[in-house]
Design a protein around this motif. Sequence first.
Motif, mmCIF file in Angstrom:
data_model
loop_
_atom_site.group_PDB
_atom_site.id
_atom_site.type_symbol
_atom_site.label_atom_id
_atom_site.label_comp_id
_atom_site.label_asym_id
_atom_site.label_seq_id
_atom_site.Cartn_x
_atom_site.Cartn_y
_atom_site.Cartn_z
ATOM 1 N N ALA A 236 0.824 -1.204 0.000
ATOM 2 C CA ALA A 236 0.000 0.000 0.000
ATOM 3 C C ALA A 236 0.861 1.259 0.000
ATOM 4 O O ALA A 236 0.586 2.224 -0.724
ATOM 5 N N TYR A 237 1.924 1.256 0.802
ATOM 6 C CA TYR A 237 2.801 2.435 0.892
ATOM 7 C C TYR A 237 3.440 2.737 -0.459
ATOM 8 O O TYR A 237 3.528 3.901 -0.880
ATOM 9 N N LEU A 238 3.900 1.698 -1.142
ATOM 10 C CA LEU A 238 4.604 1.891 -2.415
ATOM 11 C C LEU A 238 3.669 1.896 -3.621
ATOM 12 O O LEU A 238 4.108 2.152 -4.739
ATOM 13 N N GLY A 239 2.385 1.593 -3.398
ATOM 14 C CA GLY A 239 1.440 1.555 -4.505
ATOM 15 C C GLY A 239 1.738 0.442 -5.492
ATOM 16 O O GLY A 239 1.596 0.621 -6.706
ATOM 17 N N LEU A 240 2.116 -0.702 -4.986
ATOM 18 C CA LEU A 240 2.481 -1.822 -5.862
ATOM 19 C C LEU A 240 1.226 -2.533 -6.355
ATOM 20 O O LEU A 240 0.309 -2.799 -5.573
ATOM 21 N N PRO A 241 1.182 -2.888 -7.622
ATOM 22 C CA PRO A 241 0.013 -3.599 -8.159
ATOM 23 C C PRO A 241 -0.132 -4.980 -7.523
ATOM 24 O O PRO A 241 0.855 -5.699 -7.330
ATOM 25 N N GLU A 242 -1.360 -5.341 -7.202
ATOM 26 C CA GLU A 242 -1.656 -6.613 -6.537
ATOM 27 C C GLU A 242 -1.051 -7.801 -7.270
ATOM 28 O O GLU A 242 -0.476 -8.711 -6.656
ATOM 29 N N GLU A 243 -1.165 -7.795 -8.594
ATOM 30 C CA GLU A 243 -0.734 -8.953 -9.379
ATOM 31 C C GLU A 243 0.787 -9.077 -9.486
ATOM 32 O O GLU A 243 1.304 -10.088 -9.974
ATOM 33 N N GLN A 244 1.503 -8.062 -9.017
ATOM 34 C CA GLN A 244 2.963 -8.103 -9.125
ATOM 35 C C GLN A 244 3.655 -8.407 -7.804
ATOM 36 O O GLN A 244 4.876 -8.335 -7.713
ATOM 37 N N VAL A 245 2.892 -8.774 -6.791
ATOM 38 C CA VAL A 245 3.459 -9.002 -5.456
ATOM 39 C C VAL A 245 2.948 -10.323 -4.887
ATOM 40 O O VAL A 245 1.764 -10.649 -5.019
ATOM 41 N N SER A 246 3.837 -11.074 -4.256
ATOM 42 C CA SER A 246 3.420 -12.277 -3.531
ATOM 43 C C SER A 246 4.380 -12.521 -2.372
ATOM 44 O O SER A 246 5.453 -11.918 -2.296
ATOM 45 N N SER A 247 3.969 -13.409 -1.471
ATOM 46 C CA SER A 247 4.786 -13.740 -0.305
ATOM 47 C C SER A 247 5.053 -15.239 -0.268
ATOM 48 O O SER A 247 4.242 -16.037 -0.746
ATOM 49 N N SER A 248 6.184 -15.597 0.336
ATOM 50 C CA SER A 248 6.540 -17.009 0.449
ATOM 51 C C SER A 248 7.422 -17.199 1.680
ATOM 52 O O SER A 248 7.774 -16.241 2.369
ATOM 53 N N PHE A 249 7.808 -18.470 1.930
ATOM 54 C CA PHE A 249 8.551 -18.804 3.147
ATOM 55 C C PHE A 249 9.748 -19.688 2.800
ATOM 56 O O PHE A 249 9.618 -20.663 2.077
ATOM 57 N N GLN A 250 10.887 -19.343 3.362
ATOM 58 C CA GLN A 250 12.143 -20.033 3.043
ATOM 59 C C GLN A 250 12.672 -20.793 4.261
ATOM 60 O O GLN A 250 12.195 -20.630 5.373
ATOM 61 N N SER A 251 13.687 -21.618 4.021
ATOM 62 C CA SER A 251 14.478 -22.263 5.072
ATOM 63 C C SER A 251 13.667 -23.214 5.939
ATOM 64 O O SER A 251 13.370 -22.924 7.091
ATOM 65 N N ARG A 252 13.336 -24.356 5.401
ATOM 66 C CA ARG A 252 12.571 -25.340 6.169
ATOM 67 C C ARG A 252 13.405 -26.592 6.411
ATOM 68 O O ARG A 252 14.382 -26.858 5.697
ATOM 69 N N LEU A 253 13.014 -27.346 7.421
ATOM 70 C CA LEU A 253 13.603 -28.655 7.687
ATOM 71 C C LEU A 253 12.640 -29.729 7.187
ATOM 72 O O LEU A 253 11.421 -29.525 7.180
ATOM 73 N N ALA A 254 13.183 -30.858 6.806
ATOM 74 C CA ALA A 254 12.351 -31.942 6.298
ATOM 75 C C ALA A 254 11.577 -32.611 7.433
ATOM 76 O O ALA A 254 11.986 -32.573 8.587
ATOM 77 N N GLY A 255 10.451 -33.217 7.081
ATOM 78 C CA GLY A 255 9.733 -34.049 8.027
ATOM 79 C C GLY A 255 8.432 -33.491 8.546
ATOM 80 O O GLY A 255 7.583 -34.243 9.007
ATOM 81 N N ASP A 256 8.261 -32.170 8.519
ATOM 82 C CA ASP A 256 7.046 -31.557 9.042
ATOM 83 C C ASP A 256 6.497 -30.577 8.026
ATOM 84 O O ASP A 256 7.246 -30.010 7.224
ATOM 85 N N PRO A 257 5.181 -30.322 8.051
ATOM 86 C CA PRO A 257 4.648 -29.253 7.194
ATOM 87 C C PRO A 257 5.064 -27.885 7.732
ATOM 88 O O PRO A 257 4.888 -27.599 8.915
ATOM 89 N N TRP A 258 5.627 -27.078 6.871
ATOM 90 C CA TRP A 258 6.028 -25.717 7.205
ATOM 91 C C TRP A 258 5.115 -24.755 6.444
ATOM 92 O O TRP A 258 4.385 -25.157 5.545
ATOM 93 N N LEU A 259 5.169 -23.489 6.824
ATOM 94 C CA LEU A 259 4.335 -22.507 6.155
ATOM 95 C C LEU A 259 4.607 -22.489 4.658
ATOM 96 O O LEU A 259 5.757 -22.547 4.220
ATOM 97 N N LYS A 260 3.544 -22.393 3.880
ATOM 98 C CA LYS A 260 3.643 -22.387 2.420
ATOM 99 C C LYS A 260 3.073 -21.068 1.895
ATOM 100 O O LYS A 260 2.323 -20.394 2.603
ATOM 101 N N PRO A 261 3.413 -20.705 0.655
ATOM 102 C CA PRO A 261 4.221 -21.456 -0.313
ATOM 103 C C PRO A 261 5.720 -21.362 -0.001
ATOM 104 O O PRO A 261 6.172 -20.400 0.616
ATOM 105 N N TYR A 262 6.452 -22.378 -0.435
ATOM 106 C CA TYR A 262 7.889 -22.417 -0.222
ATOM 107 C C TYR A 262 8.591 -21.531 -1.249
ATOM 108 O O TYR A 262 8.285 -21.584 -2.439
ATOM 109 N N THR A 263 9.559 -20.761 -0.787
ATOM 110 C CA THR A 263 10.247 -19.811 -1.661
ATOM 111 C C THR A 263 10.915 -20.496 -2.850
ATOM 112 O O THR A 263 10.815 -20.022 -3.988
#
Length: 347
Positions: A236-263
């Motif tokens: 909102a501050y930068l006025g970025l278009p919705e379709e050009q922005v997304s979020s993801s999560f990095q650095s996971r360990l194997a064996g358990d479900p971690w927050l998605k989507p994975y980077t």
Amino acid sequence: MKGVLLVNLGSPESPTAKDVKPYLDEFLMDERVIDAPKWLRAFLVKGIILQTRPKKSAKAYAKIWWDEGSPLIVLSERFANKVQQHTKMPVALGMRYGKMTIKNALQELKEKGVDEVLLVPLYPHYAMSSFETVVVKVLEEQQQYFPEMEVTTLPAFYKNADYIQALSESIKDGLKDFDYDHILFSYHGIPERHIRKSDPTRFHCKIDGSCCKINSVAHNTCYRHQVYDTTEMVKAYLGLPEEQVSSSFQSRLAGDPWLKPYTDFEFVRLAKEGKKRLAVITPAFVSDCLETLEEIAMEGKEQFMEAGGENYKHIPCMNDNEAWVKVMAKWVNEWEAKGVLAVTPST
């Protein structure tokens, strides 16, 4: 007398397996990082992970190590020194893991006459494996070695207007002369169970795509809600278009479900969907470290380009930039003057 304790993650002493091993041991044996029973945690960490991981991690650290030392330590020290220039209170820096201990930082403040401490975990968002473990460790050390000290904790500042402005302007500077077609906000990953464990209601956080949008007291300790809030406020501050922005999560360990989507999956997906010029930012960190400099700036670029991307830019963390220094100085000085915290969220 009042003083400030800044606490960041920490670092091995050197990019060698010999020094990485004890650092990883301390980090992974933290019950708020790997939240398994102690016997199982010890089996996983000492019996499996530490048999191979130190060598691999040492190679990664060697790729990003500076002549002055660990980038995270150097940048944190620069930041602390600059904050000190803006306040009359003593400012000390400690690390949750490694040899720059919290105990030593508290001792440094004590020797300067400090008996009231403002603790600043250098994490914008609340998570049990970052923000919470810092607070718990500081209080343990205070109660055991410095019972005369009082500790006040600066709350997670993920949507404070001053922070959002400093972060957004830093991103804006990083985007200069880069013709992007997508911006990826990559946040540090945590297991899904950590979200549920941090939910004081024990029922709100379902991680179902809607719970983060429904107002709840659970949001005060919900990492997932908080990172998405940060993305939305910067957008909102930068006025970025919705379709050009997304979020993801990095650095996971194997064996358990971690927050998605994975980077790493997102690097491939975005490239294959025709996003050719990708900018990546890592707002879970205020200081560049192994996860930003190696995993995102180096490995991420390679993954994106191999999947068909054409141009890639990692935007640095705020590190010791002046706007961020002034925001922190404003918060600590207001606490010194008024005894209250200036970090109130924007609505």
